[in-house]
Write a protein that holds these residues in place. Structure first.
Motif, PDB file in Angstrom:
ATOM      1  N   PHE A  57       0.820  -1.207   0.000  1.00  7.40           N
ATOM      2  CA  PHE A  57       0.000   0.000   0.000  1.00  7.40           C
ATOM      3  C   PHE A  57       0.860   1.267   0.000  1.00  7.40           C
ATOM      4  CE2 PHE A  57      -3.803  -2.345   2.018  1.00  7.40           C
ATOM      5  CZ  PHE A  57      -4.406  -2.512   0.778  1.00  7.40           C
ATOM      6  N   LYS A  65      -4.683   2.833  -4.292  1.00  8.42           N
ATOM      7  CA  LYS A  65      -5.273   3.831  -3.398  1.00  8.42           C
ATOM      8  C   LYS A  65      -6.718   3.496  -3.032  1.00  8.42           C
ATOM      9  CE  LYS A  65      -6.342   7.741  -5.242  1.00  8.42           C
ATOM     10  NZ  LYS A  65      -6.245   9.097  -5.844  1.00  8.42           N
ATOM     11  N   LYS A  68      -6.996   0.418  -0.755  1.00  7.91           N
ATOM     12  CA  LYS A  68      -6.568   0.749   0.607  1.00  7.91           C
ATOM     13  C   LYS A  68      -7.646   1.553   1.331  1.00  7.91           C
ATOM     14  CE  LYS A  68      -2.981   3.014   3.341  1.00  7.91           C
ATOM     15  NZ  LYS A  68      -1.763   3.864   3.339  1.00  7.91           N
ATOM     16  N   CYS A  71     -10.367  -0.747   2.476  1.00  5.85           N
ATOM     17  CA  CYS A  71      -9.938  -1.544   3.634  1.00  5.85           C
ATOM     18  C   CYS A  71      -9.933  -0.697   4.903  1.00  5.85           C
ATOM     19  CB  CYS A  71      -8.550  -2.135   3.385  1.00  5.85           C
ATOM     20  SG  CYS A  71      -8.503  -3.382   2.070  1.00  5.85           S
ATOM     21  N   GLU A  72      -9.466   0.525   4.811  1.00  8.49           N
ATOM     22  CA  GLU A  72      -9.424   1.414   5.980  1.00  8.49           C
ATOM     23  C   GLU A  72     -10.829   1.758   6.465  1.00  8.49           C
ATOM     24  OE1 GLU A  72      -5.229   3.844   5.342  1.00  8.49           O
ATOM     25  OE2 GLU A  72      -7.046   4.562   4.335  1.00  8.49           O
ATOM     26  N   ILE A  94      -2.762   0.517   8.996  1.00  7.18           N
ATOM     27  CA  ILE A  94      -2.235  -0.660   8.301  1.00  7.18           C
ATOM     28  C   ILE A  94      -0.712  -0.592   8.342  1.00  7.18           C
ATOM     29  CG2 ILE A  94      -2.042  -1.836   6.077  1.00  7.18           C
ATOM     30  CD1 ILE A  94      -4.910  -0.912   5.480  1.00  7.18           C
ATOM     31  N   SER A  97       1.394  -4.894   4.328  1.00  5.00           N
ATOM     32  CA  SER A  97       0.455  -5.334   3.287  1.00  5.00           C
ATOM     33  C   SER A  97       1.229  -6.103   2.227  1.00  5.00           C
ATOM     34  CB  SER A  97      -0.261  -4.128   2.670  1.00  5.00           C
ATOM     35  OG  SER A  97       0.644  -3.120   2.285  1.00  5.00           O
ATOM     36  N   PHE A 192      -3.215  -7.899   5.005  1.00  4.28           N
ATOM     37  CA  PHE A 192      -2.611  -6.782   5.736  1.00  4.28           C
ATOM     38  C   PHE A 192      -2.791  -6.966   7.239  1.00  4.28           C
ATOM     39  CE2 PHE A 192      -6.875  -5.479   4.405  1.00  4.28           C
ATOM     40  CZ  PHE A 192      -7.458  -5.054   5.596  1.00  4.28           C
TER      41      PHE A 192
END
Length: 201
Positions: A57, A65, A68, A71-72, A94, A97, A192
């Motif tokens: 990442f 981008k 990520k 996921c966040e 994170i 990853s 991650f």
């Protein structure tokens, strides 16, 4: 025992369940994302079938981008909805990853993730009837012969997965992936780990 004997009322309390959350990104992968993923070098030394780079990442900021960000967002939702965390004070960052590529006959042995709070697996390309297996991490002094399997005597749970799925789970939970039994299909996933961050008061 008398026929008219009333059975005692039984109340069941389930203690300390372990939450595994599955969600889906809800879109196809872009050409830029797939070209990036296809060109990530894989190491076959040490822990096989994983990328040499454990900071994907950070290395591919623009290319990955949107993945990520997704996921966040889901990590934050997990903290708020599952753990009840005040994310105005604490959140998760994170910290590592990496890409997993399982070619035919490859597998991931049973393992967990050290130095991490929550771990995630984001599925890019799946096998037919694909899944991940979680194993109970407890120590029992006795084990009786089983007549039936219940949620309380099961030693493992299989979670089916599809392309675009994201699984989030406590990092200490042991998990594994069975051997890729296909002749020519690769299984691609991005994993991650995380660590808490605290905002200044």
């Amino acid at each position: 025992m008398f026929k008219d004997e009333v059975k005692p009322k039984v109340e069941l309390t389930s203690l300390f369940s372990t939450p595994v959350v599955r969600t889906n990104i809800g879109r196809n992968f872009t050409k830029k994302e797939m070209e990036c993923i296809a060109n990530i070098p894989i190491s076959y030394i040490g822990f096989p079938c994983q990328s040499k780079d454990y900071q994907l990442f950070n290395t591919f900021v623009e290319e990955l981008k949107d993945i990520k960000t997704f996921c966040e967002q889901e990590l934050k939702r997990y903290l708020e909805d599952i753990e009840g965390v005040d994310t105005d004070i604490a959140n998760l960052k994170i910290t590592a990853s990496w890409l997993n590529k399982l070619k035919p006959q490859d597998f991931h042995a049973l393992h967990n993730h050290k130095n991490s709070h929550l771990s995630g697996v984001f599925y890019i390309s799946c096998l037919p009837n694909d899944n991940i297996q979680f194993t109970k991490n407890d120590v029992r002094t006795l084990e009786f012969p089983k007549k039936k399997v219940t949620p309380f005597n099961s030693t493992g749970v299989t979670v089916n997965i599809n392309e675009g799925d994201l699984l989030l789970f406590p990092s200490w939970v042991p998990h594994q992936v069975e051997k890729n039994e296909t002749d020519d299909v690769e299984r691609l996933s991005l994993s991650f780990d995380t660590w808490p961050t605290y905002l200044p008061s």
